[in-house]
Design a protein around this motif. Structure first.
Motif, mmCIF file in Angstrom:
data_model
loop_
_atom_site.group_PDB
_atom_site.id
_atom_site.type_symbol
_atom_site.label_atom_id
_atom_site.label_comp_id
_atom_site.label_asym_id
_atom_site.label_seq_id
_atom_site.Cartn_x
_atom_site.Cartn_y
_atom_site.Cartn_z
ATOM 1 N N ARG A 1 0.814 -1.226 0.000
ATOM 2 C CA ARG A 1 0.000 0.000 0.000
ATOM 3 C C ARG A 1 0.849 1.278 0.000
ATOM 4 N NH1 ARG A 1 -2.883 -3.620 3.203
ATOM 5 N NH2 ARG A 1 -5.026 -3.987 2.478
ATOM 6 N N LEU A 2 2.152 1.145 -0.022
ATOM 7 C CA LEU A 2 3.025 2.313 0.002
ATOM 8 C C LEU A 2 3.065 2.965 -1.377
ATOM 9 C CD1 LEU A 2 5.035 3.829 1.907
ATOM 10 C CD2 LEU A 2 6.851 2.455 0.842
ATOM 11 N N VAL A 3 2.777 4.267 -1.447
ATOM 12 C CA VAL A 3 2.793 4.961 -2.744
ATOM 13 C C VAL A 3 4.241 5.203 -3.151
ATOM 14 C CG1 VAL A 3 0.540 6.032 -2.457
ATOM 15 C CG2 VAL A 3 2.578 7.203 -1.618
ATOM 16 N N LEU A 4 4.473 5.329 -4.462
ATOM 17 C CA LEU A 4 5.834 5.348 -4.982
ATOM 18 C C LEU A 4 6.618 6.588 -4.576
ATOM 19 C CD1 LEU A 4 5.497 3.839 -8.562
ATOM 20 C CD2 LEU A 4 5.564 2.730 -6.334
ATOM 21 N N ARG A 5 5.946 7.678 -4.224
ATOM 22 C CA ARG A 5 6.694 8.870 -3.814
ATOM 23 C C ARG A 5 7.466 8.616 -2.517
ATOM 24 N NH1 ARG A 5 1.340 10.769 -2.574
ATOM 25 N NH2 ARG A 5 1.314 11.695 -4.652
ATOM 26 N N LYS A 6 7.113 7.570 -1.809
ATOM 27 C CA LYS A 6 7.799 7.232 -0.564
ATOM 28 C C LYS A 6 8.830 6.115 -0.754
ATOM 29 C CE LYS A 6 3.933 8.689 2.349
ATOM 30 N NZ LYS A 6 2.988 8.295 3.439
ATOM 31 N N PHE A 7 9.016 5.671 -1.991
ATOM 32 C CA PHE A 7 10.005 4.630 -2.272
ATOM 33 C C PHE A 7 11.411 5.237 -2.286
ATOM 34 C CE2 PHE A 7 7.992 0.735 -4.424
ATOM 35 C CZ PHE A 7 6.906 0.765 -3.559
ATOM 36 N N SER A 8 12.391 4.464 -1.814
ATOM 37 C CA SER A 8 13.791 4.853 -1.966
ATOM 38 C C SER A 8 14.247 4.587 -3.399
ATOM 39 C CB SER A 8 14.670 4.068 -0.992
ATOM 40 O OG SER A 8 14.688 2.693 -1.350
ATOM 41 N N LYS A 9 15.454 5.078 -3.748
ATOM 42 C CA LYS A 9 15.978 4.837 -5.096
ATOM 43 C C LYS A 9 16.144 3.350 -5.359
ATOM 44 C CE LYS A 9 19.809 5.913 -8.200
ATOM 45 N NZ LYS A 9 21.103 6.611 -8.383
ATOM 46 N N GLY A 10 16.630 2.617 -4.366
ATOM 47 C CA GLY A 10 16.801 1.184 -4.538
ATOM 48 C C GLY A 10 15.480 0.463 -4.730
ATOM 49 N N MET A 11 14.445 0.889 -4.006
ATOM 50 C CA MET A 11 13.117 0.281 -4.157
ATOM 51 C C MET A 11 12.553 0.562 -5.542
ATOM 52 S SD MET A 11 11.644 1.263 -0.388
ATOM 53 C CE MET A 11 9.965 0.685 -0.688
ATOM 54 N N LEU A 12 12.754 1.781 -6.041
ATOM 55 C CA LEU A 12 12.279 2.105 -7.390
ATOM 56 C C LEU A 12 13.023 1.281 -8.439
ATOM 57 C CD1 LEU A 12 11.921 5.991 -7.141
ATOM 58 C CD2 LEU A 12 10.076 4.311 -7.309
ATOM 59 N N GLN A 13 14.314 1.019 -8.203
ATOM 60 C CA GLN A 13 15.076 0.205 -9.138
ATOM 61 C C GLN A 13 14.536 -1.224 -9.170
ATOM 62 O OE1 GLN A 13 17.151 1.677 -11.023
ATOM 63 N NE2 GLN A 13 18.268 0.040 -12.058
ATOM 64 N N ARG A 14 14.210 -1.758 -8.001
ATOM 65 C CA ARG A 14 13.620 -3.095 -7.942
ATOM 66 C C ARG A 14 12.268 -3.121 -8.665
ATOM 67 N NH1 ARG A 14 15.127 -6.661 -3.429
ATOM 68 N NH2 ARG A 14 16.996 -5.881 -2.385
ATOM 69 N N LEU A 15 11.471 -2.066 -8.457
ATOM 70 C CA LEU A 15 10.170 -1.999 -9.120
ATOM 71 C C LEU A 15 10.343 -1.922 -10.634
ATOM 72 C CD1 LEU A 15 7.077 -1.760 -8.636
ATOM 73 C CD2 LEU A 15 7.387 0.723 -8.770
ATOM 74 N N GLY A 16 11.348 -1.154 -11.087
ATOM 75 C CA GLY A 16 11.597 -1.072 -12.527
ATOM 76 C C GLY A 16 11.967 -2.410 -13.120
ATOM 77 N N LEU A 17 12.735 -3.199 -12.396
ATOM 78 C CA LEU A 17 13.089 -4.532 -12.869
ATOM 79 C C LEU A 17 11.852 -5.419 -12.950
ATOM 80 C CD1 LEU A 17 15.570 -6.258 -13.680
ATOM 81 C CD2 LEU A 17 15.624 -7.067 -11.318
ATOM 82 N N ALA A 18 10.982 -5.333 -11.942
ATOM 83 C CA ALA A 18 9.741 -6.100 -11.976
ATOM 84 C C ALA A 18 8.874 -5.684 -13.156
ATOM 85 C CB ALA A 18 8.979 -5.911 -10.668
ATOM 86 N N ALA A 19 8.848 -4.373 -13.445
ATOM 87 C CA ALA A 19 8.048 -3.880 -14.573
ATOM 88 C C ALA A 19 8.576 -4.415 -15.899
ATOM 89 C CB ALA A 19 8.048 -2.355 -14.585
#
Length: 340
Positions: A155-173
């Protein structure tokens, strides 16, 4: 994520050949990109006559320093830039065709997301845009959100993601729609050692599934551990394509000899230019840069009753070969400017 754009080739007559299951996953021929300044019209070459193939089912590393042309190449392959000349194919289809990106998963160097969405919402949107049905997309989003280590924060919105978390999300995408080809631009960027390990495992798993992976990276130990072959690009020019093993064999063999204590020795002239001495932990470490002299060195040390703790062959690292290629390219460029 799959790249889809609502445009057709300028000529309107690009051949729509079926995907060739036996051909390379990525085929690049004489690819050139020249940028022109919008005011001065000064030309800058981003890529110059680059040609290479990426075989199906392999992990292919695309290496080079900042400004070498790596991201330019990947943007051309994914349809984000148009080449000045040359051609390329993805999975047997001309990159000028939208269909060439149907089987593609792409992670850009700096992925952008809608920061008011959650991770699962983002992945579900990407999956739907990539052609998955609603139920399938929802299931894939939940699965991949967990597989990249983010499943405890649905439930965490992406504006609260760290850079590393966004990188993991990009890989999943890039993987959520089960692509046949992955193009990853700096996939380890912003990740801690645990994240790098997880990403390495995911990439290796994709290869086991038969997915082709082309990646660029500045983290050379990861490239060395992952890649079947690598290409080195410098100043927009492809310097070399080879297996990691072939590159390693190209380096000069060395030997490390560890001695007890710090004996004071006067080295014979034949060792002077090929022997490097350092002290560590109360021992002496000798690096012999000519392995053919190993036996002669050991005999000389034993004759003087020097205690040898260990003898270790050293192989050239990919980082050392990369730096040597960079220095060679810089020397070549300097010579070309002087002769111009």
């Amino acid at each position: 994520m799959t790249m889809v754009r609502d445009e057709r080739p300028v000529s309107g007559q690009v051949e729509r050949a079926a995907s060739d299951p036996d051909g390379p996953a990525v085929s690049v021929r004489s690819l050139t990109k020249i940028y022109r300044h919008p005011w001065t019209l000064k030309a800058t070459t981003g890529l110059r006559d680059v040609t290479f193939d990426v075989r199906r089912g392999e992990i292919f590393g695309y290496l080079g320093p900042n400004g070498a042309g790596k991201t330019t190449t990947l943007k051309i392959l994914t349809g984000l830039l148009k080449p000045t000349s040359g051609e390329a194919r993805l999975l047997g289809r001309d990159i000028r065709l939208v269909e060439s990106r149907q089987g593609l998963g792409f992670l850009p160097e700096q992925p952008y997301f809608y920061d008011y969405l959650t991770g699962p919402e983002t992945l579900e949107m990407v999956a739907r845009l990539s052609g998955l049905g609603a139920r399938e997309a929802g299931a894939a989003a939940v699965e991949w959100f967990g597989r990249v280590g983010l499943g405890d924060r649905p439930r965490l919105v992406l504006r609260k993601f760290s850079k590393g978390m966004l990188q993991r999300l990009g890989l999943a995408a890039a993987m959520v729609h089960s692509p046949k080809l992955l193009i990853l631009d700096e996939p380890m960027s912003g990740l801690d050692p645990f994240g790098r390990r997880d990403v390495r495992d995911l990439i290796l798993e994709q290869r086991e599934r038969g997915v082709t992976v082309m990646l660029s990276s500045h983290i050379l130990p990861d490239v060395e551990a992952l890649c079947d072959r690598v290409a080195i690009v410098m100043r927009g020019t492809l310097e070399r394509v080879a297996t990691v093993g072939e590159l390693m064999q190209g380096g000069a063999p060395r030997v490390e000899v560890r001695l007890a204590g710090e004996p004071v020795l006067e080295w014979p002239a034949r060792f002077a230019s090929v022997l490097q001495r350092t002290s560590t932990g109360g021992d002496t470490v000798l690096t012999l840069h000519d392995a053919s002299l190993q036996q002669e060195l050991l005999a000389w040390l034993i004759e003087r009753r020097i205690l040898v703790h260990s003898v270790t062959p050293l192989r050239t690292s990919l980082e050392e070969l990369f730096m040597a290629a960079a220095e060679g390219a810089a020397i070549t460029a300097t010579s070309a400017r002087r002769s111009a």
